[in-house]
Design a protein around this motif. Structure first.
Motif, PDB file in Angstrom:
ATOM      1  N   MET A 179     -18.150  19.007   3.969  1.00  0.00           N
ATOM      2  CA  MET A 179     -17.968  19.784   2.737  1.00  0.00           C
ATOM      3  C   MET A 179     -17.802  18.812   1.560  1.00  0.00           C
ATOM      4  O   MET A 179     -16.693  18.617   1.050  1.00  0.00           O
ATOM      5  CB  MET A 179     -16.707  20.657   2.851  1.00  0.00           C
ATOM      6  N   PRO A 180     -18.874  18.163   1.135  1.00  0.00           N
ATOM      7  CA  PRO A 180     -18.730  17.109   0.122  1.00  0.00           C
ATOM      8  C   PRO A 180     -18.467  17.668  -1.265  1.00  0.00           C
ATOM      9  O   PRO A 180     -18.917  18.746  -1.616  1.00  0.00           O
ATOM     10  CB  PRO A 180     -20.092  16.414   0.153  1.00  0.00           C
ATOM     11  N   GLU A 181     -17.725  16.917  -2.029  1.00  0.00           N
ATOM     12  CA  GLU A 181     -17.400  17.249  -3.420  1.00  0.00           C
ATOM     13  C   GLU A 181     -18.315  16.344  -4.246  1.00  0.00           C
ATOM     14  O   GLU A 181     -18.301  15.129  -4.058  1.00  0.00           O
ATOM     15  CB  GLU A 181     -15.959  16.828  -3.535  1.00  0.00           C
ATOM     16  N   CYS A 182     -19.150  16.898  -5.103  1.00  0.00           N
ATOM     17  CA  CYS A 182     -20.059  16.066  -5.906  1.00  0.00           C
ATOM     18  C   CYS A 182     -19.659  16.123  -7.370  1.00  0.00           C
ATOM     19  O   CYS A 182     -19.195  17.142  -7.856  1.00  0.00           O
ATOM     20  CB  CYS A 182     -21.499  16.558  -5.787  1.00  0.00           C
TER      21      CYS A 182
ATOM     22  N   ASP B 156     -15.546  23.518 -18.784  1.00  0.00           N
ATOM     23  CA  ASP B 156     -15.016  23.922 -20.086  1.00  0.00           C
ATOM     24  C   ASP B 156     -13.945  22.955 -20.594  1.00  0.00           C
ATOM     25  O   ASP B 156     -13.907  22.641 -21.774  1.00  0.00           O
ATOM     26  CB  ASP B 156     -14.429  25.342 -20.011  1.00  0.00           C
ATOM     27  N   SER B 157     -13.075  22.498 -19.675  1.00  0.00           N
ATOM     28  CA  SER B 157     -11.973  21.655 -20.136  1.00  0.00           C
ATOM     29  C   SER B 157     -12.387  20.188 -20.274  1.00  0.00           C
ATOM     30  O   SER B 157     -12.066  19.537 -21.249  1.00  0.00           O
ATOM     31  CB  SER B 157     -10.775  21.781 -19.193  1.00  0.00           C
ATOM     32  N   GLU B 158     -13.133  19.656 -19.278  1.00  0.00           N
ATOM     33  CA  GLU B 158     -13.437  18.213 -19.308  1.00  0.00           C
ATOM     34  C   GLU B 158     -14.907  17.919 -19.540  1.00  0.00           C
ATOM     35  O   GLU B 158     -15.313  16.774 -19.615  1.00  0.00           O
ATOM     36  CB  GLU B 158     -13.049  17.567 -17.971  1.00  0.00           C
ATOM     37  N   ARG B 159     -15.746  18.987 -19.554  1.00  0.00           N
ATOM     38  CA  ARG B 159     -17.204  18.827 -19.655  1.00  0.00           C
ATOM     39  C   ARG B 159     -17.738  18.068 -18.433  1.00  0.00           C
ATOM     40  O   ARG B 159     -18.772  17.429 -18.490  1.00  0.00           O
ATOM     41  CB  ARG B 159     -17.536  18.012 -20.881  1.00  0.00           C
ATOM     42  N   SER B 160     -16.984  18.116 -17.310  1.00  0.00           N
ATOM     43  CA  SER B 160     -17.488  17.440 -16.105  1.00  0.00           C
ATOM     44  C   SER B 160     -18.095  18.484 -15.174  1.00  0.00           C
ATOM     45  O   SER B 160     -17.602  19.605 -15.077  1.00  0.00           O
ATOM     46  CB  SER B 160     -16.363  16.685 -15.406  1.00  0.00           C
ATOM     47  N   ILE B 161     -19.189  18.080 -14.517  1.00  0.00           N
ATOM     48  CA  ILE B 161     -19.889  19.013 -13.634  1.00  0.00           C
ATOM     49  C   ILE B 161     -19.532  18.635 -12.204  1.00  0.00           C
ATOM     50  O   ILE B 161     -20.034  17.651 -11.661  1.00  0.00           O
ATOM     51  CB  ILE B 161     -21.420  18.923 -13.877  1.00  0.00           C
ATOM     52  N   SER B 162     -18.587  19.378 -11.608  1.00  0.00           N
ATOM     53  CA  SER B 162     -18.227  19.071 -10.226  1.00  0.00           C
ATOM     54  C   SER B 162     -18.441  20.303  -9.362  1.00  0.00           C
ATOM     55  O   SER B 162     -18.246  21.430  -9.810  1.00  0.00           O
ATOM     56  CB  SER B 162     -16.791  18.564 -10.137  1.00  0.00           C
ATOM     57  N   PHE B 163     -18.861  20.076  -8.113  1.00  0.00           N
ATOM     58  CA  PHE B 163     -19.281  21.190  -7.263  1.00  0.00           C
ATOM     59  C   PHE B 163     -19.364  20.771  -5.800  1.00  0.00           C
ATOM     60  O   PHE B 163     -19.432  19.583  -5.480  1.00  0.00           O
ATOM     61  CB  PHE B 163     -20.662  21.700  -7.726  1.00  0.00           C
TER      62      PHE B 163
ATOM     63  N   LYS C  81     -21.696  11.227  -8.005  1.00  0.00           N
ATOM     64  CA  LYS C  81     -20.752  10.687  -7.016  1.00  0.00           C
ATOM     65  C   LYS C  81     -20.497  11.731  -5.937  1.00  0.00           C
ATOM     66  O   LYS C  81     -20.453  12.928  -6.212  1.00  0.00           O
ATOM     67  CB  LYS C  81     -19.437  10.315  -7.685  1.00  0.00           C
ATOM     68  N   VAL C  82     -20.319  11.244  -4.720  1.00  0.00           N
ATOM     69  CA  VAL C  82     -20.061  12.145  -3.587  1.00  0.00           C
ATOM     70  C   VAL C  82     -18.743  11.740  -2.929  1.00  0.00           C
ATOM     71  O   VAL C  82     -18.541  10.560  -2.624  1.00  0.00           O
ATOM     72  CB  VAL C  82     -21.214  12.050  -2.551  1.00  0.00           C
TER      73      VAL C  82
END
Length: 441
Positions: free
Chosen positions: A215-218, A264-271, A411-412
């Motif tokens: 279940m990787p976090e990218c 919205d808060s950090e403008r970072s795209i994590s998924f 990043k993974v």
């Protein structure tokens, strides 16, 4: 209000019902006939995708000659119903390919099974194909072991509906495609001043194929102006060193796996990515677009029976890059009797049926120019109206993003399994294509 769909009907082109599923008791059998009579067999073609008949709303989409209609008596969110209908089409296509009458009849049981899973009492549930395929297999449901059953339960009820647990790959790989289409409209050049850009925009998609275990976090980062300014990196000095550093994104939409609150808060795209191929995001930009080609046309009328046309194309990108599949279409008047064409590069042909000269070049490097000259013979006409001169259009493909978008990092993190970001093989490619790319002459 959430979308509550009362029923879903699928018809063939004759208006015969192939699939009928009613979810709420306020929808009667007569709704089926109402849609057939008022929409499919209507005297005039029904252009609106939403039709109201006797206080019942019908939302329909058409795929080749199959009609899908969602019916409701509630005041629902129309965008949500259409999103559901499009998802339904995607899911069916993923299971049995083309949506045709034959395929629907052959996969009758499967479609009802899918409808039970995707809609619950008319409320859309999980419509992610990857997730559905874990418990609705092509051959219908097979008998499961206890372990498989518990996996399915967590899949259906868990928060991450688009990815199942326990995915394993020998090599962890990621493919990222930045696909852009650049649109342009240039005004004609009035000597001595060159043509002006009347409108230009890029619409882009970031498509990802992930083959990652667990279940990787990218985390995905690009040269988005807001992020770079937040980090204080957008100093004038640095911008001048590397040319254009950051881009202003006008609007973007994300796949459901992206954590919007973080964006919205950090403008970072994590998924946590779905397994396999999916579209991570769509975006649009209108500022500082790199226009890969300039088209400079010159049209001269020689009397009433001849036109002289000269078109120069200039490539505007690094000399080390190659554009390919280049095509320039130069419109010709309706009363053209013959055309003589000279071009140094590529092949040009007059196509009478299309009223155009089509000039094709296989490849062209950056910072180069090419030209074509044509003499067009005209038949005399009684038409007093001047020829309207349609714009010259262009098609091409370039190996960079015309918006200037750059992938800064991907990043993974996978804390449970023993692999780190360095062990993941990553591939990134940029493809820029022409959308509607026109120059008036």
């Amino acid at each position: 209000a959430a979308a509550m769909i009362g029923g879903l009907f699928i018809y063939n082109h004759k208006g015969e019902v192939l699939i009928s599923r009613v979810y709420r008791d306020d929808i009667g059998r007569n709704a089926v006939d109402a849609f057939r009579v008022n929409v499919i067999h209507a005297r005039q073609q029904v252009r609106s995708p939403v039709t109201n008949i006797a206080r019942t709303s019908f939302f329909h989409v058409k795929r080749s000659n199959i009609w899908l209609a969602a019916v409701t008596k509630q005041n629902v969110n129309a965008a949500m119903v259409f999103e559901f209908l499009y998802k339904m089409c995607d899911v069916m296509a993923a299971y049995f390919g083309k949506i045709s009458e034959e395929n629907i009849k052959n996969n009758f049981v499967l479609i009802y099974e899918l409808l039970d899973e995707i809609l619950d009492f008319g409320y859309p549930q999980n419509s992610e194909t990857g997730a559905l395929k874990t418990f609705i297999t092509q051959q219908g449901i097979k008998s499961q072991t206890k372990e498989e059953q518990s996996q399915i339960t967590s899949q259906v009820t868990g928060q991450i509906g688009w990815r199942r647990e326990g995915i394993k790959y020998r090599r962890n790989e990621l493919f990222l495609d930045v696909l852009e289409s650049v649109n342009l409209l240039m005004s004609p050049q009035v000597c001595p001043s060159p043509g002006q850009v009347l409108s230009a925009h890029v619409s882009g998609r970031v498509v990802m194929k992930s083959y990652l275990s667990g279940m990787p976090e990218c985390k995905f980062g690009m040269n988005d102006k807001i992020v770079i300014e937040k980090q204080g990196k957008g100093t004038a000095d640095e911008t001048s060193k590397s040319g254009k550093q950051s881009i202003a994104i006008d609007d973007c939409t994300f796949h459901q796996c992206v954590r919007l609150s973080k964006f919205d808060s950090e403008r970072s795209i994590s998924f946590i990515p779905p397994d396999g191929e999916f579209e991570l995001m769509r975006y649009r930009t209108t500022k500082d677009i790199i226009l890969p080609f300039r088209v400079i046309p010159l049209v001269r009328e020689v009397g009433r029976t001849k036109l002289e046309v000269k078109v120069v194309i200039k490539s505007n990108f690094k000399p080390s890059l190659l554009a390919q599949k280049i095509e320039v279409r130069i419109p010709t008047p309706l009363n053209t009797s013959g055309v003589q064409v000279i071009c140094m590069k590529g092949k040009a042909k007059y196509k009478a049926s299309e009223n155009a000269i089509v000039w094709k070049i296989k490849r062209m490097a950056g910072m180069k120019e090419s030209q074509i000259s044509a003499e067009i013979e005209l038949l005399p006409t009684n038409d007093k109206k001047k020829w309207a001169r349609p714009p010259i259009s262009m098609n091409f493909e370039v190996p960079f993003a015309p918006s200037g978008l750059k992938v800064r990092y991907l990043k993974v993190f996978e804390p449970k399994l023993n692999y780190s970001d360095h062990d993941v093989i990553k591939w990134v490619r940029y493809i820029g294509r022409s959308g509607i790319y026109e120059t008036r002459c």
